[in-house]
Design a protein around this motif. Structure first.
Motif, mmCIF file in Angstrom:
data_model
loop_
_atom_site.group_PDB
_atom_site.id
_atom_site.type_symbol
_atom_site.label_atom_id
_atom_site.label_comp_id
_atom_site.label_asym_id
_atom_site.label_seq_id
_atom_site.Cartn_x
_atom_site.Cartn_y
_atom_site.Cartn_z
ATOM 1 N N ILE A 1 0.843 -1.206 0.000
ATOM 2 C CA ILE A 1 0.000 0.000 0.000
ATOM 3 C C ILE A 1 0.873 1.250 0.000
ATOM 4 C CG2 ILE A 1 -1.585 1.352 1.456
ATOM 5 C CD1 ILE A 1 -2.933 -1.322 2.200
ATOM 6 N N VAL B 1 -6.374 2.920 -3.117
ATOM 7 C CA VAL B 1 -5.098 3.561 -2.751
ATOM 8 C C VAL B 1 -4.707 4.568 -3.832
ATOM 9 C CG1 VAL B 1 -2.631 3.202 -2.381
ATOM 10 C CG2 VAL B 1 -4.275 1.572 -1.431
ATOM 11 N N GLU C 1 -5.157 1.867 6.875
ATOM 12 C CA GLU C 1 -4.419 1.708 5.625
ATOM 13 C C GLU C 1 -4.446 2.987 4.794
ATOM 14 O OE1 GLU C 1 -4.638 -3.138 5.390
ATOM 15 O OE2 GLU C 1 -5.764 -1.999 3.898
#
Lengths: 123, 123, 123, 123, 123, 123
Positions: free
Chosen positions: A58, A93, B55
């Motif tokens: 990530i 992301v 995240e």
């Protein structure tokens, strides 16, 4: 186990044959490159267990999207898939980088992801 | 619930008073800025549940370290702490950026983290 | 009128079909992307009347040239043409970036412009 | 001798025909560009004898690698070869940028160098 | 001799006490950082004899100026001085970056150099 | 009139005393710097009449915001004010960069503008 050995074990798992491929391509110009990548990138960063591999990918995908470094972004999207990220998670992301690298960087990153996913489907 | 409302709920949770602070500081120059940050950054990215907040902060810290955008890196290190990342995990994300943004960017990122952590200890 | 509706009106004027094209390409990965681009980029920035569209395109072309983000630079050179900038004016903005993004970035930006102008001539 | 004249002498030596090629390609858009490149880049920087040409090319290759500006990196690798740098020396400069621009930037730079060297071998 | 040992010998020469200082500052967050910097930056790059140290510093100063990474630019200007570059030579490298990183980046780099040189004079 | 003379006339108008100040600060390190800035930046770019000065400043503010080059951003916000841009117009250019350089870059740019405007009010 040395950082090189730890890195070698991991790189062979996520990217089999990488060290040999690097040596074949760059070894005549930079003899220490292939071993250096294994030791530094895999042995000293990716293999460090402070973060799970999923989260390291990530971080990498975020940075490469923001920087617009497309060839390595594709490689690491492939690695992220092996580390268990779904296509939607990877896309999230990348799209989040519209906040940090700008909207064009995020769109270019999604285009790279579409290429990787299309290659998966074709495999 | 609109994206603005979703974003407002989240921003008040992780960064209480942010919209009002943005409006007080920038509203006379850009009247729509404060609402836009809540809607776009929080409502349309951070509140999206494709990725857990933990995240999303990893992605943000990675990008801001690689770019060398220190003031916002500090803010987001604070957010990452609230989202449950340990100091060592945050440092690992930053240090990994030595691979992508270069070693100086990673060191500057760690210096930002040290400042945030020192402020935590002093609180 | 909401920022989305304002943005939609403008995006259909300068870039007809854009939202649908974004949804068709990216919607399966990021369902909210297309609406987000219309709302954020067009509704909250380009449609804001503090600056005329002509000057917003000057700002965009300058930034994308300095960053070296070529695909979106081409799109926005096309938009700038519709907003009334001459080829020479667009080239002057790009060449000025030799001062800020460096001479190579400016040359690469001019090459992008040459491609857009050649496509105009071929149309 | 003016900076333009000094720059012209040098540019014709390391890059024969450059001013004419720039004028032919860009002169209709930016009439002063070609003379400006000769004067500013060659006359006021490269021809300045504070540093030997070899070292100026080292600086240029380092910067362009770190920035990921590939087309001009290739041109300047060619210039560096004429200024006496060996392939291994050029590769060492590029690989060192793994420390500053990140490992992907260094790898992309080496790929550019491999292309230039392959063209040398084919010539 | 291992790359760590080679790097340690060089880092103690150009930057005495660096590894210990890095460990004291960052070791509680990233235990392997100090050894990693010695091995990777000094052992695998700076100590590699393909390029003399003087030229490695030219490459580094060029990249850090173009990137605008000021704290490390200052450190490496200090290293460049120890490696034999004159103030005028360092300034010429930095000023050349007006071509690649833009004029502001070059001016900011010169300001960093002025600080380092003033500290030399005060020492 | 030479490009230097044209540039000198303009630089004295928008930034009186600039060449002398540059020479006093940097002339001992880079003797040709001050004249080079006047000739290249002012004579060959800003004085070129393809674009009005107002629009050249819009381009510059956009690029410097996206790059995060704060000291020169402040100088050019000052120049933009003299060229007739209102505070709200300058803020709109900067805020638009949230689309291209990311939201943190835009916020940092607005903070720079607030400093310049506060100095105006204090003058």
């Amino acid at each position: 186990m040395s950082t090189y050995e730890t890195g070698k074990a991991l790189s062979e798992q996520v990217n089999p044959g990488m060290e040999d491929a690097l040596r074949a391509r760059y070894g005549h110009l930079v003899p220490t490159l292939a071993e250096g990548v294994v030791d530094w990138a895999y042995g000293r960063h990716y293999a460090d267990e402070t973060l799970p591999l999923r989260e390291r990918y990530i971080a990498t995908i975020a940075a490469l999207t923001a920087q617009g470094t497309i060839p390595q972004l594709k490689v690491n999207i492939g690695g992220a898939r092996k580390a268990g990220l779904s296509r939607e998670e990877i896309a999230a992301v990348i799209w989040q980088m519209a906040l940090y690298g700008g909207m064009p960087a995020a769109i270019n990153g999604l285009n790279a992801a579409l290429e990787v996913f299309a290659a998966e489907d074709a495999a």
